[in-house]
Design an enzyme around this catalytic site. Structure first.
Site, PDB file in Angstrom:
ATOM      1  N   GLU A 121       0.819  -1.340  -0.099  1.00  8.27           N
ATOM      2  CA  GLU A 121      -0.064  -0.040   0.111  1.00  8.27           C
ATOM      3  C   GLU A 121       0.829   1.234  -0.153  1.00  8.27           C
ATOM      4  OE1 GLU A 121      -3.513  -0.521   2.305  1.00  8.27           O
ATOM      5  OE2 GLU A 121      -3.939   1.733   2.333  1.00  8.27           O
ATOM      6  N   ARG A 122       0.629   2.059  -0.985  1.00  2.00           N
ATOM      7  CA  ARG A 122       1.502   3.113  -1.154  1.00  2.00           C
ATOM      8  C   ARG A 122       3.126   2.934  -1.597  1.00  2.00           C
ATOM      9  NH1 ARG A 122      -3.240   5.519  -2.241  1.00  2.00           N
ATOM     10  NH2 ARG A 122      -4.626   5.579  -0.638  1.00  2.00           N
ATOM     11  N   LYS A 172      -3.913  -0.132  13.972  1.00  2.80           N
ATOM     12  CA  LYS A 172      -4.869   0.722  13.370  1.00  2.80           C
ATOM     13  C   LYS A 172      -6.119   0.435  13.854  1.00  2.80           C
ATOM     14  CE  LYS A 172      -6.095   2.706   8.934  1.00  2.80           C
ATOM     15  NZ  LYS A 172      -5.845   2.950   7.383  1.00  2.80           N
ATOM     16  N   GLU A 199     -10.582   4.306   8.928  1.00  2.00           N
ATOM     17  CA  GLU A 199     -10.754   3.883   7.435  1.00  2.00           C
ATOM     18  C   GLU A 199     -11.142   2.605   7.632  1.00  2.00           C
ATOM     19  OE1 GLU A 199      -6.894   5.137   5.971  1.00  2.00           O
ATOM     20  OE2 GLU A 199      -7.850   7.080   5.490  1.00  2.00           O
ATOM     21  N   LYS A 254       0.827  10.785  13.458  1.00  2.00           N
ATOM     22  CA  LYS A 254       1.310  11.272  12.176  1.00  2.00           C
ATOM     23  C   LYS A 254       2.095  12.697  12.399  1.00  2.00           C
ATOM     24  CE  LYS A 254      -1.065   8.645   9.077  1.00  2.00           C
ATOM     25  NZ  LYS A 254      -1.959   8.383   7.453  1.00  2.00           N
ATOM     26  N   ASP A 280      -2.804  14.223   6.877  1.00  2.00           N
ATOM     27  CA  ASP A 280      -2.306  12.953   6.444  1.00  2.00           C
ATOM     28  C   ASP A 280      -1.054  13.037   5.390  1.00  2.00           C
ATOM     29  OD1 ASP A 280      -1.973  10.372   5.645  1.00  2.00           O
ATOM     30  OD2 ASP A 280      -3.871  10.234   4.467  1.00  2.00           O
ATOM     31  N   GLU A 319       3.792   8.931  -0.876  1.00  2.00           N
ATOM     32  CA  GLU A 319       2.245   8.884  -1.485  1.00  2.00           C
ATOM     33  C   GLU A 319       1.537  10.177  -1.839  1.00  2.00           C
ATOM     34  OE1 GLU A 319      -0.254   7.757   1.875  1.00  2.00           O
ATOM     35  OE2 GLU A 319      -2.075   8.172   0.488  1.00  2.00           O
TER      36      GLU A 319
HETATM   37  O1  GCW Z   1      -2.452   8.062   3.964  1.00  2.00           O
HETATM   38  C1  GCW Z   1      -3.560   7.410   4.158  1.00  2.00           C
HETATM   39  C2  GCW Z   1      -3.053   6.558   3.037  1.00  2.00           C
HETATM   40  C3  GCW Z   1      -3.633   4.660   3.369  1.00  2.00           C
HETATM   41  C4  GCW Z   1      -3.306   4.657   4.631  1.00  2.00           C
HETATM   42  C5  GCW Z   1      -3.719   5.414   5.717  1.00  2.00           C
HETATM   43  C6  GCW Z   1      -3.167   5.188   7.048  1.00  2.00           C
HETATM   44  C7  GCW Z   1      -2.325   2.304   5.308  1.00  2.00           C
HETATM   45  O2  GCW Z   1      -3.778   6.777   1.825  1.00  2.00           O
HETATM   46  O3  GCW Z   1      -3.356   4.062   2.340  1.00  2.00           O
HETATM   47  O4  GCW Z   1      -3.358   3.232   5.081  1.00  2.00           O
HETATM   48  O5  GCW Z   1      -3.348   6.720   5.388  1.00  2.00           O
HETATM   49  O6  GCW Z   1      -2.081   5.753   7.541  1.00  2.00           O
HETATM   50  O7  GCW Z   1      -3.661   4.343   8.040  1.00  2.00           O
END
Ligand code: GCW
Length: 723
Positions: free
Chosen positions: A190-191, A310, A314, A383, A388, A416
Site C-alpha cells: 500500500e502506497r 490501526k 478508515e 502522524k 495526512d 504517497e
Molecule cells: O495516508 C492514508 C493512506 C492509506 C493509509 C492511511 C493510514 C495504510 O492513503 O493508504 O492506510 O493513510 O495511514 O492508515
C-alpha cells in the site's frame, strides 16, 4: 563451424571472467550508502591504514560476528589491505574493538562516565592509551553498540574524516527506531512505489533471500532497530502459525543486526482466525484468545517486539465496534504482551465519516482525554501533521498535549503525496521542520523533538516510525535519491536534532562522492527540493488536492466522494470570495488544540506564517500579503516558483555530470524531466481550476497552461501504483 580446443579454452576463460565480474558487482544503487571503494586521498589513506594495521576484535555472538565481517569488508575495500584481526590483544595492536567488560579495570574506570552515558546501543570511538601506547578504541556496553560503532567508523572513513577529529561518544536519543512496512501478504505494498514487498511469504521460512540480510544490514548501518513487517490495514492471517513460522525466520535474520520484529494486529483476528463471534476487548474469551496468541507468538519469536494497531480508522475494526474505547482495546493487548516485555503501538490516525467536525481535529479530540489511562507498555503513534502526510502541514497538536503518554512520531518515507518515486524530494527537510516546531507546552523551547525523545515529559520509552519506501526495485527505493529519505529518516530517529543539511552532506558523500564540487551543488538541489514540491503542488497551506484514491497528480475539482473529507474541495473551500480552510474560532477552531501562544499566532492571518495561511484561514482572492501582492497573484507565482525550482534542479544536475558515471547521471536526469513535466501539470491544472473562482488573470511571470481545464480533468490513471 569448427571450434578448436583453444577457442573453447578462450571461451571458458571469458565465461569465467564475466561471471567473476558480474558476481562482484551488484546492480546500480543496490549497495545504497554502503558501497565501499578504495580511498584515493593519500593522507587519509595512510592515516587509516596505520590505525587499522593490527586490530584486536573481541568477538562472540552473531551480532559481533556481523560487526567483524563488516569491518573486514570495509577495510579491505577502502584501504586495499587485508587487515590483521586477532581475537586476543597483543602489543602490536593499533586498534581495539572491545566491549566494556572486555577492557581492563584501568580503562573501564577512565571511561566510566562515557559508558554511563551511552546505554545499551551507544558507542565510544576514541583514542586511548594502553601500556603507554595510543590505540583507537571502539567500545560499547553491549553488542549492538559495537555494531553501530563499527558502521560509524567505516562511514567516517568513507567520508574521509581525519582521525584527529574522531572522538565520539554517541547514543541514540530515541529508543524505538522503526520502519513500518505497509506490505500486504500478497506482496503488494500500500502506497509503495518501488516494486513489491521484500517478504517472499511463499518461499519462507525455508528460503532465505539474501535481500533480507542486506536489508537488515542497511538498517543497522543507520541505527534502525525495529521493523513492522505488515500493513496497518492488517490481515489476521499473519498471526496464524503458518505465517508465524515465516515471521520467525525473518526475525532470525534480523536479530544479528539488532533489529526486532513487530506485526500489525487486526483487531477482529479472534473472529477471523480464532473462530469466536466477537472481538470485544472486555469479553473473557477474547482476552483469553489474545493471551494464548501472544504466548504462541513468543514461542516462535522470543524477542518479538509487539503489535502495531490501526483501529476504528478508515474501516479497520476496533474496540468501538463493541462500544469500547481505544484505551480498552490497547490495554487488553498490552496486558497480554506485558509478561514478555512486548509493546502495543496504537495509532492515533483516526477520523470518522459520521463525524462532521473538521478532520484535522478528530484525533486530538478522541485521544487527548485518554492521557494517563494507557498501560505503560502502550505507545500512541501520531502522524506528523493533523491530516495526512501532506507536502506541508503544521505539526500535529497532539504533540505536547499528552504529557502522560509516550507519543511515537510517524513520518511517511514513501512519497504517497509527494510525487511517488519519480520526484526528487529530500524529506529530512520536512521532518526537521516538524521536529523543530515549538509546541509551547512547557514554556518556550518545548519542541516536538523533545516530546518525541521523551525529554520534555521524562518518558521511559520513546519512538519514531517511518512508513517505508522500500521494495524489490534493484535500488530498493525506485528513485536513487529516495534512498536519502530512508537514510535520513534513520539518522533523525537516532538523533532528532540533526540538521537536514548535515544529513544531505553525509548521504551524498557516502553514496556518490566526496568531491565538494559535486557535493555542494547537489546538496543545494536536495535542500531546495522539499519547498519546490510544496510550491508546485500545494503552496501557502493548501492541502489534500491530489487526485482520488491513488493520489497521483492534481484533482482539486474532486467533490463527489461519499465521505466529505475524502474530497479535495473539502480542504480548499474555493469559491468566488476566496480560498482556504478557516480553522480559527470563526471556523472549525482547530487552532484551539494548540497551546495558546501558538494558537494566537495561527489565528491571525497577519502573524500566521505564510506557509500555513490557507491551512488556517479562508481569505479573499485580493487579500493583501506582506509583500504587497494579492493572494491570487501570490498563489499563482508560488506554483510558478515550484516549476522554476525544478528547472534549477535540472540545470544544477547537468553541471555535475562529470563527477559521476553516465548511468548515475542519466537515471536522475530522466526522473527530473518527469518531475518537471508533472510540476507543470500541477501548476496548470490547479491554476486553471482556481481561476474559475477567482476570475482573475494569471500574473506576469506565470507560464501559460498548454491545455484547458477539461483536458486536465479528463486524465485518468486506473493503474497508478500503490493503490
Ligand atoms: O495516508 C492514508 C493512506 C492509506 C493509509 C492511511 C493510514 C495504510 O492513503 O493508504 O492506510 O493513510 O495511514 O492508515
Amino acid at each position: 563451424m569448427n571450434i578448436s580446443f583453444s577457442h573453447l579454452k578462450l571461451f571458458y576463460v571469458f565465461a569465467l571472467l564475466s561471471i567473476a565480474i558480474s558476481s562482484s558487482q551488484t546492480p546500480a544503487g543496490y549497495d545504497l550508502w554502503l558501497e565501499y571503494s578504495e580511498i584515493r586521498e593519500p593522507t587519509i589513506l595512510s592515516e587509516y591504514q596505520k590505525v587499522t594495521n593490527s586490530i584486536f576484535f573481541s568477538g562472540g555472538n552473531s551480532i559481533l560476528l556481523n560487526a567483524e565481517k563488516e569491518l573486514v569488508k570495509g577495510l579491505d575495500a577502502m584501504l586495499g589491505q587485508a587487515s590483521d584481526i586477532q581475537d586476543s590483544p597483543n602489543l602490536s595492536n593499533t586498534m581495539w574493538v572491545v566491549k566494556k567488560d572486555g577492557l581492563n579495570q584501568e580503562l573501564q574506570s577512565a571511561l566510566k562516565g562515557y559508558f554511563e552515558q551511552i546505554g545499551k546501543e551507544g558507542f565510544i570511538i576514541k583514542s586511548v592509551s594502553v601500556d603507554g601506547k595510543n590505540i583507537l578504541l571502539i567500545s560499547a556496553n553491549a553488542d549492538t553498540g559495537i555494531l553501530y560503532g563499527v558502521f560509524k567508523f567505516l562511514q567516517l572513513m568513507k567520508m574521509q574524516k581525519s582521525l584527529d577529529e574522531i572522538n565520539l561518544i554517541e547514543a541514540p536519543k530515541i529508543d524505538l527506531r522503526m520502519l513500518n512496512h505497509w506490505d500486504n501478504l500478497d506482496r503488494t505494498i500500500e502506497r509503495g512505489y518501488a516494486g513489491f514487498s521484500l517478504w517472499n511469504w511463499q518461499k519462507l521460512p525455508k528460503y532465505i533471500d539474501q535481500r533480507y540480510k542486506d536489508y537488515a544490514r542497511a538498517n543497522a548501518s543507520i541505527g534502525i532497530n525495529a521493523t513492522v513487517l505488515t500493513n496497518v490495514n492488517a490481515n489476521a492471517l499473519v498471526l496464524t502459525s503458518a505465517y508465524l513460522e515465516k515471521v520467525a525466520a525473518l526475525a532470525d535474520v534480523f536479530r544479528p543486526y539488532g533489529i526486532k520484529v513487530y506485526l500489525t494486529a487486526r483487531f477482529s483476528a479472534p473472529i477471523e482466525i480464532g473462530g469466536l463471534n466477537t472481538a470485544d476487548p472486555l469479553d473473557k474469551d477474547v482476552i483469553k484468545w489474545w493471551n494464548n496468541k501472544v504466548t504462541e507468538v513468543y514461542k516462535y519469536i522470543p524477542d518479538f517486539g509487539g503489535f502495531l494497531v490501526k483501529a476504528n480508522s478508515e474501516g479497520q475494526p476496533g474496540p468501538q465496534n463493541y462500544g469500547r474505547t481505544h484505551v480498552d482495546g490497547a490495554n487488553m493487548l498490552a496486558t497480554a504482551l506485558k509478561p514478555f516485555d512486548g509493546l502495543v503501538i496504537w495509532r492515533a490516525f483516526v477520523y470518522s465519516e459520521t463525524d462532521a467536525t473538521d478532520r484535522a481535529k478528530q484525533a486530538f479530540t478522541e485521544f487527548v482525554p485518554y492521557d494517563g489511562n494507557f498501560l505503560d507498555n502502550v505507545l500512541v503513534q501520531v502522524k506528523n501533521g493533523p491530516i495526512d502526510f501532506q507536502p506541508r502541514e503544521p505539526f500535529h497538536p497532539m504533540f505536547g498535549a499528552m504529557p502522560n503518554t509516550p507519543l511515537v512520531m510517524e513520518f511517511q518515507i514513501t512519497q504517497e503525496y509527494l510525487g511517488f518515486s519519480s520526484h526528487l524530494v529530500f524529506l529530512p527537510k520536512l521532518y526537521e521542520e516538524v521536529l523543530d516546531a515549538e509546541t509551547y507546552r512547557k514554556g518556550k523551547n518545548s519542541t516536538v523533538a523533545k516530546v518525541i525523545d521523551g525529554s520534555l515529559f521524562n518518558k521511559k520509552i520513546s519512538g519514531m516510525a517511518g512508513v517505508a519506501n522500500i521494495g524489490t526495485d534493484m535500488n530498493w527505493t525506485g528513485h536513487p535519491f529516495a534512498q536519502a529519505n530512508w537514510y535520513g529518516y534513520g539518522r533523525l530517529a537516532w538523533d532528532p536534532y540533526l540538521s537536514s543539511e548535515t544529513i544531505a552532506e553525509e548521504w551524498l558523500r557516502l553514496t556518490y562522492s566526496n568531491n565538494s564540487e559535486f557535493v555542494k551543488p547537489v546538496k543545494r538541489i536536495m535542500i531546495a527540493s522539499r519547498e519546490a514540491v510544496v510550491n508546485y503542488m500545494t503552496p501557502m497551506g493548501l492541502h489534500h488536492l491530489m487526485d482520488t484514491g491513488h493520489h497521483y497528480g492534481p484533482g482539486p475539482w474532486v467533490g463527489d466522494l461519499s465521505r466529505p473529507e475524502w474530497n479535495p474541495t473539502y480542504y480548499h473551500n474555493a469559491d468566488k470570495n476566496g480560498i482556504g480552510f478557516d480553522r480559527t474560532p470563526t471556523g472549525s477552531n482547530a487552532t484551539s488544540q494548540y497551546a495558546p501562544e501558538i494558537a494566537k499566532i495561527f489565528n491571525d492571518p497577519e502573524t500566521c506564517p505564510e506557509e500555513y495561511l490557507l491551512w488556517f484561514h479562508h481569505l479573499p482572492w485580493d487579500y493583501e500579503l506582506k509583500n504587497g501582492r494579492i493572494l491570487w497573484d501570490a498563489l499563482a507565482l508560488k506554483y510558478q516558483k515550484g516549476v522554476d525550482q525544478v528547472e534549477e534542479m535540472i540545470s544544477t544536475w547537468k553541471q555535475v555530470k562529470t563527477y559521476i558515471s553516465d548511468d548515475q547521471y542519466n537515471e536522475v536526469r530522466m526522473l527530473l524531466e518527469i518531475q518537471l513535466q508533472e510540476a507543470k501539470w500541477w501548476r496548470n491544472a490547479s491554476l486553471l481550476y482556481f481561476q474559475t473562482f477567482s476570475g482573475r488573470e494569471l500574473p506576469d511571470g506565470v507560464g501559460r497552461p498548454e491545455e484547458n481545464l477539461e483536458y486536465y480533468k479528463s486524465l485518468k490513471f486506473p493503474y497508478a501504483p500503490g493503490n
